[in-house]
Motif scaffolding. Structure first.
Motif, PDB file in Angstrom:
ATOM      1  N   UNK A  12       0.809  -1.223   0.000  1.00 55.17           N
ATOM      2  CA  UNK A  12       0.000   0.000   0.000  1.00 55.17           C
ATOM      3  C   UNK A  12       0.845   1.277   0.000  1.00 55.17           C
ATOM      4  N   UNK A  13       2.008   1.213   0.630  1.00 60.51           N
ATOM      5  CA  UNK A  13       2.871   2.389   0.653  1.00 60.51           C
ATOM      6  C   UNK A  13       3.373   2.698  -0.756  1.00 60.51           C
ATOM      7  N   UNK A  14       3.819   1.679  -1.470  1.00 57.82           N
ATOM      8  CA  UNK A  14       4.275   1.892  -2.846  1.00 57.82           C
ATOM      9  C   UNK A  14       3.124   2.304  -3.763  1.00 57.82           C
ATOM     10  N   UNK A  15       1.935   1.750  -3.550  1.00 53.72           N
ATOM     11  CA  UNK A  15       0.772   2.130  -4.369  1.00 53.72           C
ATOM     12  C   UNK A  15       0.419   3.601  -4.135  1.00 53.72           C
ATOM     13  N   UNK A  16       0.439   4.029  -2.882  1.00 53.78           N
ATOM     14  CA  UNK A  16       0.144   5.432  -2.577  1.00 53.78           C
ATOM     15  C   UNK A  16       1.210   6.350  -3.165  1.00 53.78           C
ATOM     16  N   UNK A  17       2.461   5.928  -3.087  1.00 56.96           N
ATOM     17  CA  UNK A  17       3.547   6.737  -3.658  1.00 56.96           C
ATOM     18  C   UNK A  17       3.405   6.825  -5.178  1.00 56.96           C
ATOM     19  N   UNK A  18       3.024   5.730  -5.820  1.00 58.51           N
ATOM     20  CA  UNK A  18       2.841   5.747  -7.269  1.00 58.51           C
ATOM     21  C   UNK A  18       1.679   6.666  -7.661  1.00 58.51           C
ATOM     22  N   UNK A  19       0.576   6.599  -6.911  1.00 61.44           N
ATOM     23  CA  UNK A  19      -0.563   7.492  -7.181  1.00 61.44           C
ATOM     24  C   UNK A  19      -0.177   8.955  -6.989  1.00 61.44           C
ATOM     25  N   UNK A  20       0.587   9.232  -5.932  1.00 58.09           N
ATOM     26  CA  UNK A  20       1.026  10.599  -5.677  1.00 58.09           C
ATOM     27  C   UNK A  20       1.951  11.090  -6.784  1.00 58.09           C
ATOM     28  N   UNK A  21       2.847  10.231  -7.233  1.00 56.79           N
ATOM     29  CA  UNK A  21       3.765  10.615  -8.307  1.00 56.79           C
ATOM     30  C   UNK A  21       3.024  10.865  -9.617  1.00 56.79           C
ATOM     31  N   UNK A  22       2.067  10.008  -9.937  1.00 57.04           N
ATOM     32  CA  UNK A  22       1.278  10.212 -11.152  1.00 57.04           C
ATOM     33  C   UNK A  22       0.437  11.482 -11.055  1.00 57.04           C
ATOM     34  N   UNK A  23      -0.135  11.731  -9.897  1.00 52.36           N
ATOM     35  CA  UNK A  23      -0.929  12.953  -9.709  1.00 52.36           C
ATOM     36  C   UNK A  23      -0.052  14.191  -9.842  1.00 52.36           C
ATOM     37  N   UNK A  24       1.147  14.119  -9.286  1.00 51.94           N
ATOM     38  CA  UNK A  24       2.072  15.244  -9.421  1.00 51.94           C
ATOM     39  C   UNK A  24       2.448  15.459 -10.881  1.00 51.94           C
ATOM     40  N   UNK A  25       2.665  14.364 -11.624  1.00 50.67           N
ATOM     41  CA  UNK A  25       3.010  14.486 -13.042  1.00 50.67           C
ATOM     42  C   UNK A  25       1.868  15.124 -13.827  1.00 50.67           C
ATOM     43  N   UNK A  26       0.627  14.724 -13.536  1.00 46.53           N
ATOM     44  CA  UNK A  26      -0.526  15.331 -14.208  1.00 46.53           C
ATOM     45  C   UNK A  26      -0.607  16.810 -13.873  1.00 46.53           C
ATOM     46  N   UNK A  27      -0.428  17.155 -12.604  1.00 46.30           N
ATOM     47  CA  UNK A  27      -0.480  18.550 -12.186  1.00 46.30           C
ATOM     48  C   UNK A  27       0.631  19.358 -12.867  1.00 46.30           C
ATOM     49  N   UNK A  28       1.828  18.834 -12.881  1.00 49.75           N
ATOM     50  CA  UNK A  28       2.957  19.537 -13.483  1.00 49.75           C
ATOM     51  C   UNK A  28       2.732  19.766 -14.973  1.00 49.75           C
ATOM     52  N   UNK A  29       2.324  18.704 -15.684  1.00 51.17           N
ATOM     53  CA  UNK A  29       2.107  18.839 -17.127  1.00 51.17           C
ATOM     54  C   UNK A  29       0.949  19.784 -17.431  1.00 51.17           C
ATOM     55  N   UNK A  30      -0.122  19.687 -16.662  1.00 49.99           N
ATOM     56  CA  UNK A  30      -1.264  20.578 -16.868  1.00 49.99           C
ATOM     57  C   UNK A  30      -0.844  22.037 -16.675  1.00 49.99           C
ATOM     58  N   UNK A  31      -0.158  22.289 -15.559  1.00 48.25           N
ATOM     59  CA  UNK A  31       0.186  23.665 -15.212  1.00 48.25           C
ATOM     60  C   UNK A  31       1.280  24.251 -16.094  1.00 48.25           C
ATOM     61  N   UNK A  32       2.139  23.421 -16.676  1.00 48.46           N
ATOM     62  CA  UNK A  32       3.192  23.964 -17.526  1.00 48.46           C
ATOM     63  C   UNK A  32       2.798  24.002 -18.989  1.00 48.46           C
ATOM     64  N   UNK A  33       2.083  22.990 -19.456  1.00 50.43           N
ATOM     65  CA  UNK A  33       1.767  22.919 -20.889  1.00 50.43           C
ATOM     66  C   UNK A  33       0.417  23.553 -21.198  1.00 50.43           C
ATOM     67  N   UNK A  34      -0.631  23.078 -20.569  1.00 52.54           N
ATOM     68  CA  UNK A  34      -1.972  23.539 -20.937  1.00 52.54           C
ATOM     69  C   UNK A  34      -2.221  25.000 -20.581  1.00 52.54           C
ATOM     70  N   UNK A  35      -1.697  25.445 -19.467  1.00 50.88           N
ATOM     71  CA  UNK A  35      -1.913  26.844 -19.081  1.00 50.88           C
ATOM     72  C   UNK A  35      -1.262  27.772 -20.104  1.00 50.88           C
ATOM     73  N   UNK A  36      -0.120  27.355 -20.654  1.00 49.55           N
ATOM     74  CA  UNK A  36       0.578  28.183 -21.639  1.00 49.55           C
ATOM     75  C   UNK A  36      -0.074  28.123 -23.010  1.00 49.55           C
TER      76      UNK A  36
END
Length: 106
Positions: A12-36
């Motif tokens: 569960x710890x690795x699953x939560x870390x993977x979900x957090x990492x994927x969510x961060x990647x979505x947030x980063x890509x959204x905020x850097x690419x789509x906003x521009x």
């Protein structure tokens, strides 16, 4: 036996870390690419996690989904393979007629 319990705790710890990492990647890509590129607002981490979950629900990209023991590929592929050559030709003609750009669309 103790070793297998210890390993089970980490899953569960690795699953939560993977979900957090994927969510961060979505947030980063959204905020850097789509906003521009498009006029959208930046998203928060939790909004990105919700977008990730929503995309998984809508697109059905769960682990092992669509491939494996329940058959592979989209549902239309089986219908296409069962169609006769005449039905395929008729379908292609109707598709082209419906989606071909007209003189006003060019």
């Amino acid at each position: 036996m103790y070793r297998s319990r210890k390993r089970f705790v980490w899953i569960p710890i690795f699953a939560a870390a993977a979900c957090a990492l994927l969510s961060w990647a979505v947030m980063y890509l959204w905020n850097t690419v789509l906003v521009a590129v498009v006029t959208v607002r930046p998203v928060t981490f939790w909004q990105a996690a919700g977008l990730l979950l929503l995309s998984r629900l809508l697109l059905g990209s769960w682990p092992g989904g669509g491939r494996g023991r329940h058959g592979g590929g989209p549902a239309w592929r089986g219908k296409w393979q069962q169609m006769s050559d005449e039905d395929k030709r008729r379908f292609k003609e109707q598709f082209r007629a419906r989606f071909r750009p007209g003189p006003d669309d060019v």
